[in-house]
Design a protein around this motif. Structure first.
Motif, PDB file in Angstrom:
ATOM      1  N   GLU A   5     -16.448  -4.293 -14.215  1.00  0.00           N
ATOM      2  CA  GLU A   5     -16.518  -4.093 -12.802  1.00  0.00           C
ATOM      3  C   GLU A   5     -16.353  -5.091 -11.913  1.00  0.00           C
ATOM      4  O   GLU A   5     -16.346  -5.042 -10.929  1.00  0.00           O
ATOM      5  CB  GLU A   5     -17.753  -3.381 -12.401  1.00  0.00           C
ATOM      6  N   THR A   6     -15.958  -6.358 -12.591  1.00  0.00           N
ATOM      7  CA  THR A   6     -15.669  -7.457 -11.788  1.00  0.00           C
ATOM      8  C   THR A   6     -14.504  -7.460 -10.984  1.00  0.00           C
ATOM      9  O   THR A   6     -13.443  -6.678 -11.238  1.00  0.00           O
ATOM     10  CB  THR A   6     -15.575  -8.876 -12.709  1.00  0.00           C
ATOM     11  N   LYS A   7     -14.517  -7.858  -9.811  1.00  0.00           N
ATOM     12  CA  LYS A   7     -13.068  -8.249  -9.175  1.00  0.00           C
ATOM     13  C   LYS A   7     -12.077  -8.798  -9.834  1.00  0.00           C
ATOM     14  O   LYS A   7     -12.376  -9.674 -10.612  1.00  0.00           O
ATOM     15  CB  LYS A   7     -13.438  -8.942  -7.740  1.00  0.00           C
ATOM     16  N   VAL A   8     -10.894  -8.683  -9.456  1.00  0.00           N
ATOM     17  CA  VAL A   8      -9.823  -9.301 -10.222  1.00  0.00           C
ATOM     18  C   VAL A   8      -8.661 -10.046  -9.076  1.00  0.00           C
ATOM     19  O   VAL A   8      -8.429  -9.543  -8.144  1.00  0.00           O
ATOM     20  CB  VAL A   8      -8.822  -8.209 -10.939  1.00  0.00           C
ATOM     21  N   ALA A   9      -8.423 -11.152  -9.347  1.00  0.00           N
ATOM     22  CA  ALA A   9      -7.286 -11.895  -8.511  1.00  0.00           C
ATOM     23  C   ALA A   9      -6.191 -12.376  -9.683  1.00  0.00           C
ATOM     24  O   ALA A   9      -6.346 -12.474 -10.727  1.00  0.00           O
ATOM     25  CB  ALA A   9      -7.900 -12.998  -8.153  1.00  0.00           C
ATOM     26  N   ILE A  10      -4.781 -11.993  -9.187  1.00  0.00           N
ATOM     27  CA  ILE A  10      -3.737 -12.327 -10.019  1.00  0.00           C
ATOM     28  C   ILE A  10      -2.988 -13.406  -9.082  1.00  0.00           C
ATOM     29  O   ILE A  10      -2.580 -13.154  -7.839  1.00  0.00           O
ATOM     30  CB  ILE A  10      -3.048 -11.140 -10.366  1.00  0.00           C
ATOM     31  N   VAL A  11      -2.149 -14.175  -9.867  1.00  0.00           N
ATOM     32  CA  VAL A  11      -1.452 -15.338  -9.009  1.00  0.00           C
ATOM     33  C   VAL A  11      -0.325 -15.259 -10.102  1.00  0.00           C
ATOM     34  O   VAL A  11      -0.071 -15.489 -11.389  1.00  0.00           O
ATOM     35  CB  VAL A  11      -2.053 -16.483  -9.244  1.00  0.00           C
ATOM     36  N   THR A  12       0.882 -14.954  -9.500  1.00  0.00           N
ATOM     37  CA  THR A  12       2.389 -15.209 -10.281  1.00  0.00           C
ATOM     38  C   THR A  12       2.650 -16.427 -10.162  1.00  0.00           C
ATOM     39  O   THR A  12       2.456 -17.339  -9.166  1.00  0.00           O
ATOM     40  CB  THR A  12       3.069 -14.159  -9.535  1.00  0.00           C
ATOM     41  N   GLY A  13       3.380 -16.870 -11.257  1.00  0.00           N
ATOM     42  CA  GLY A  13       3.926 -18.260 -11.122  1.00  0.00           C
ATOM     43  C   GLY A  13       2.745 -19.400 -11.037  1.00  0.00           C
ATOM     44  O   GLY A  13       2.911 -20.235 -10.526  1.00  0.00           O
ATOM     45  N   VAL A  89      -1.575 -12.617  -5.417  1.00  0.00           N
ATOM     46  CA  VAL A  89      -0.799 -13.780  -4.710  1.00  0.00           C
ATOM     47  C   VAL A  89       0.660 -14.008  -5.333  1.00  0.00           C
ATOM     48  O   VAL A  89       0.796 -14.245  -6.585  1.00  0.00           O
ATOM     49  CB  VAL A  89      -1.555 -15.158  -5.108  1.00  0.00           C
ATOM     50  N   ASN A  90       1.569 -13.390  -4.645  1.00  0.00           N
ATOM     51  CA  ASN A  90       2.835 -13.539  -5.012  1.00  0.00           C
ATOM     52  C   ASN A  90       3.478 -14.743  -4.818  1.00  0.00           C
ATOM     53  O   ASN A  90       3.974 -15.207  -3.646  1.00  0.00           O
ATOM     54  CB  ASN A  90       3.786 -12.557  -4.342  1.00  0.00           C
ATOM     55  N   ASN A  91       3.427 -15.827  -5.605  1.00  0.00           N
ATOM     56  CA  ASN A  91       3.566 -17.148  -5.588  1.00  0.00           C
ATOM     57  C   ASN A  91       4.962 -17.337  -6.456  1.00  0.00           C
ATOM     58  O   ASN A  91       5.750 -18.265  -5.996  1.00  0.00           O
ATOM     59  CB  ASN A  91       2.659 -18.005  -6.126  1.00  0.00           C
TER      60      ASN A  91
END
Length: 277
Positions: A5-13, A89-91
Motif C-alpha cells: 500500500e506504499t506510495k510509488v515514485a518512478i524515474v525514467t532514465g 518523472v519523465n526524465n
C-alpha cells in the motif's frame, strides 16, 4: 499477490545525471517506494548499488522508453506489486552535443526518445496513476516556444484547444524538413532543432494533458521543468549547475509544490515562467 500500500515514485532514465539525483532525493524524502529505471540493466543496477552504499533503498526495474513492450512490463510489475503510481518523472532523453544538425535518422531517434515515448507512456502508465498523482516532465529552456521560427507553429501551439494530433503534425513537419537537408532542418528551430522540437512538443503535450485530466475530473498534476544547464555526460560536462542542483526543481514539483500547481512551466529556481513569451 499481496499489493504493497506504499506510495510509488518512478524515474525514467534514472541511472545517471539529473535522473540519478532525482532518485536520490526521492529516496531521502519521499514516503514510499522509489523506482530507478534504466534501459541498460547493468548500469541501472550499478546506480542502485551506489545509492545502497549510502544507506538508501531504491528499487530497480529495466525500462526502455522507446519500447512499448518494456513499458508494458513495468506497468505489469507495478500493477502486481502496488496500488498505483503517485509520482512519475519523465526524465529519459538524449542529445548529441557534437551535432548541431542531425541526419533524419538521428533526428527521428532523438524525437522518438524525447517525445514520442511520452505518448506510449501516457497510454500504458497513466491508467495506473493515483487520484492525486504528480507527473514531472523534464524539459529545457530549449523547450520554450520562442525557440520555434515558423509563425504557423507559434500560433498553433498556443491554442487553448490544441490537440495531440496538432502537436504530432508539428513534429512530423520537422522530421520531413530534416529529411530535406540542412537548410530545411534549421528553418523550423535552428541548430539543435531536433532537441528543441522534442522539448517544445513535450511542453505543449504537458499543457494538453493537464487540460484532459481536469476535464476528466482528476486531481492529477502534470508540469514541465527546465532544470538548468546541468553538467552531465549529455552536455559533455559543460554547464552551470551540478546534477544535484539540477534536481532541485523536479524534486520541488514531486514533493513540495501545492497540488493546485497544474500545467505549468517551472524554471530551475522553482518559479513559474510563461512558456509562450
Amino acid at each position: 499477490m499481496y499489493k504493497m500500500e506504499t506510495k510509488v515514485a518512478i524515474v525514467t532514465g534514472g541511472n545517471r545525471g539529473i535522473g540519478f539525483e532525482i532518485v536520490k532525493g526521492l529516496c531521502q524524502k519521499f514516503d514510499g517506494a522509489v523506482y530507478l529505471t534504466a534501459r541498460n540493466e547493468e548500469r541501472g543496477r550499478q546506480a542502485v548499488k551506489k545509492l545502497q552504499d549510502i544507506g538508501l533503498k531504491p528499487l530497480f526495474h529495466i525500462l526502455d522508453v522507446t519500447c512499448e513492450k518494456s513499458i508494458q512490463d513495468l506497468a505489469a510489475h507495478i500493477s502486481t506489486h502496488h496500488s498505483g503510481i503517485d509520482v512519475l518523472v519523465n526524465n529519459a532523453g538524449i542529445l548529441d552535443f557534437d551535432k548541431s544538425i542531425s541526419s533524419h535518422e538521428d533526428a527521428k531517434k532523438l524525437i522518438d526518445t524525447n517525445f514520442m515515448s511520452l505518448l506510449t507512456i501516457s497510454k500504458i502508465l497513466y491508467p495506473l496513476l493515483s487520484n492525486t498523482a504528480r507527473i514531472i516532465n523534464i524539459s529545457s529552456d530549449w523547450g520554450l516556444l520562442s525557440n520555434i521560427r515558423k509563425q504557423i507553429w507559434l500560433d498553433t501551439l498556443v491554442k487553448e484547444d490544441l490537440t495531440v494530433e496538432e502537436i504530432l503534425a508539428f513534429v512530423n513537419e520537422f522530421l520531413l524538413a530534416a529529411k530535406n537537408g540542412r537548410s530545411s532542418f534549421v528553418s523550423i528551430a535552428g541548430h539543435f532543432g531536433d532537441y528543441k522540437v522534442s522539448k517544445v512538443a513535450m511542453s505543449a503535450l504537458t499543457f494538453v494533458q493537464q487540460r484532459q485530466f481536469i476535464a476528466q475530473g482528476k486531481d492529477v498534476s502534470i508540469n514541465c521543468v527546465h532544470p538548468g544547464f546541468v553538467m552531465t555526460d549529455m552536455t559533455k560536462g559543460m554547464g552551470d549547475f551540478t546534477p544535484e542542483r539540477g534536481a532541485r526543481a523536479p524534486l520541488y514539483l514531486a514533493l513540495e509544490a501545492p497540488q493546485s500547481l497544474k500545467g505549468a512551466f517551472i524554471w530551475h529556481d522553482c518559479h513559474h515562467v510563461n512558456w509562450d513569451d
